[in-house]
Design a protein around this motif. Sequence first.
Motif, short mmCIF file in Angstrom:
data_model
loop_
_atom_site.label_atom_id
_atom_site.label_comp_id
_atom_site.label_asym_id
_atom_site.label_seq_id
_atom_site.Cartn_x
_atom_site.Cartn_y
_atom_site.Cartn_z
N CYS A 197 -1.99 -8.17 -5.12
CA CYS A 197 -1.92 -7.01 -5.52
C CYS A 197 -1.16 -6.74 -6.92
O CYS A 197 -0.15 -7.53 -7.46
CB CYS A 197 -0.52 -5.98 -4.89
N GLU A 198 -1.35 -5.58 -7.47
CA GLU A 198 -1.65 -5.63 -9.26
C GLU A 198 -0.80 -4.33 -9.83
O GLU A 198 -0.59 -3.56 -8.95
CB GLU A 198 -2.47 -6.16 -10.06
N HIS A 199 1.07 -4.44 -10.31
CA HIS A 199 0.84 -3.65 -10.68
C HIS A 199 0.62 -3.53 -12.06
O HIS A 199 0.83 -4.67 -12.96
CB HIS A 199 2.49 -3.50 -10.60
N SER A 200 0.13 -2.11 -12.81
CA SER A 200 -0.72 -2.49 -13.62
C SER A 200 0.17 -2.06 -15.46
O SER A 200 -0.42 -1.87 -16.93
CB SER A 200 -1.61 -1.19 -13.91
N VAL B 29 0.92 -1.34 -0.15
CA VAL B 29 0.02 0.24 0.07
C VAL B 29 0.46 1.37 0.23
O VAL B 29 0.56 1.98 -0.98
CB VAL B 29 -0.88 0.10 0.76
N ASP C 9 -2.13 -1.70 -6.99
CA ASP C 9 -3.42 -1.75 -6.72
C ASP C 9 -3.50 -3.13 -6.16
O ASP C 9 -3.37 -4.14 -6.67
CB ASP C 9 -3.88 -1.41 -7.58
N CYS C 10 -3.67 -2.59 -4.38
CA CYS C 10 -3.92 -4.26 -3.97
C CYS C 10 -5.63 -4.06 -3.47
O CYS C 10 -6.00 -5.20 -2.89
CB CYS C 10 -3.74 -4.23 -2.47
N GLY C 11 -6.36 -3.24 -4.47
CA GLY C 11 -8.51 -3.40 -4.44
C GLY C 11 -8.54 -3.06 -3.05
O GLY C 11 -8.08 -2.49 -2.06
N PRO D 195 3.24 3.21 -4.23
CA PRO D 195 1.53 3.80 -5.32
C PRO D 195 1.75 3.12 -6.33
O PRO D 195 0.60 3.58 -7.70
CB PRO D 195 2.46 4.96 -5.21
N ASP D 196 2.48 2.26 -6.96
CA ASP D 196 2.84 1.31 -8.25
C ASP D 196 2.14 0.03 -8.56
O ASP D 196 1.50 -0.34 -8.97
CB ASP D 196 3.94 1.12 -8.66
#
Length: 252
Positions: A231-234, A208, A214-216, A211-212
């Motif tokens: 967690c996703e790095h898009s 968390v 996103d854990c939803g 910033p790169d």
Amino acid sequence: MTDRAASEVLSFALVFGLVVASVAIVSVSGLGSLESARDAEQMNNAERAFDVLGDNMADIYERGAPSRATEVSLGESQLYTDENVSINVTVKDSAGNPTTVTRDIRPIVYDGDRERELVYEAGAVFRVERQGALVLQEPPFVVENDRVMIPVVAAQSSSVESTGGSTVLLRANNRGTDVVVSDSRGSVDSLYFNISSPRNELWRDYFVDDPDFDCGATPIETINGEEYLECEHSNPRVVHVVVYDIGVTIDR
């Protein structure tokens, strides 16, 4: 004369009783303070040992050392390798084709007094207490805008091992390296990091803050009775995922 003698005896008894009570109170409170100081020092020593453990492990997965040994003084505490946690890393290219690696990893746990623990897990060090928990050493991930490197530090042992009441050596041996993804062309579209661990909340706290990733909105999910963090790095573009298999044993 008799009354005076009785009065002196009574006074002596009262003074003597007061002295004994004072000594007892000071002894009990002093003993408690000494025990607290001893426990705190033992935990500080354990933290220093886990700092050394982290450096020794880094010698293996960063610098290719064949083995390292870390001395840990236990006193009345225990050191053990815990039940496996599962880590899964999935990388998808621009066409949506996935490359996935899954590893079961043994956490290394120092079990101190008063429900205090130190845990080495996948390159990170956590301190867990009744009042809360914190990350003492972050995992060795490199995340810089569109460049991501995920070293999966896979500590392994054939079974759960435990020992206590002495000074022990935690031995770590290099069992090989597996380069799962090495893409420097910038063709990676997304990266997913998934872990099932009793310390999912601490892993979430780590991601968390980045910033790169996103854990939803609800980062901890339950699948088949197990809790998972994903967690996703898009937009990682350049990605390297390398697994370092490290055998660990505890020797007296």
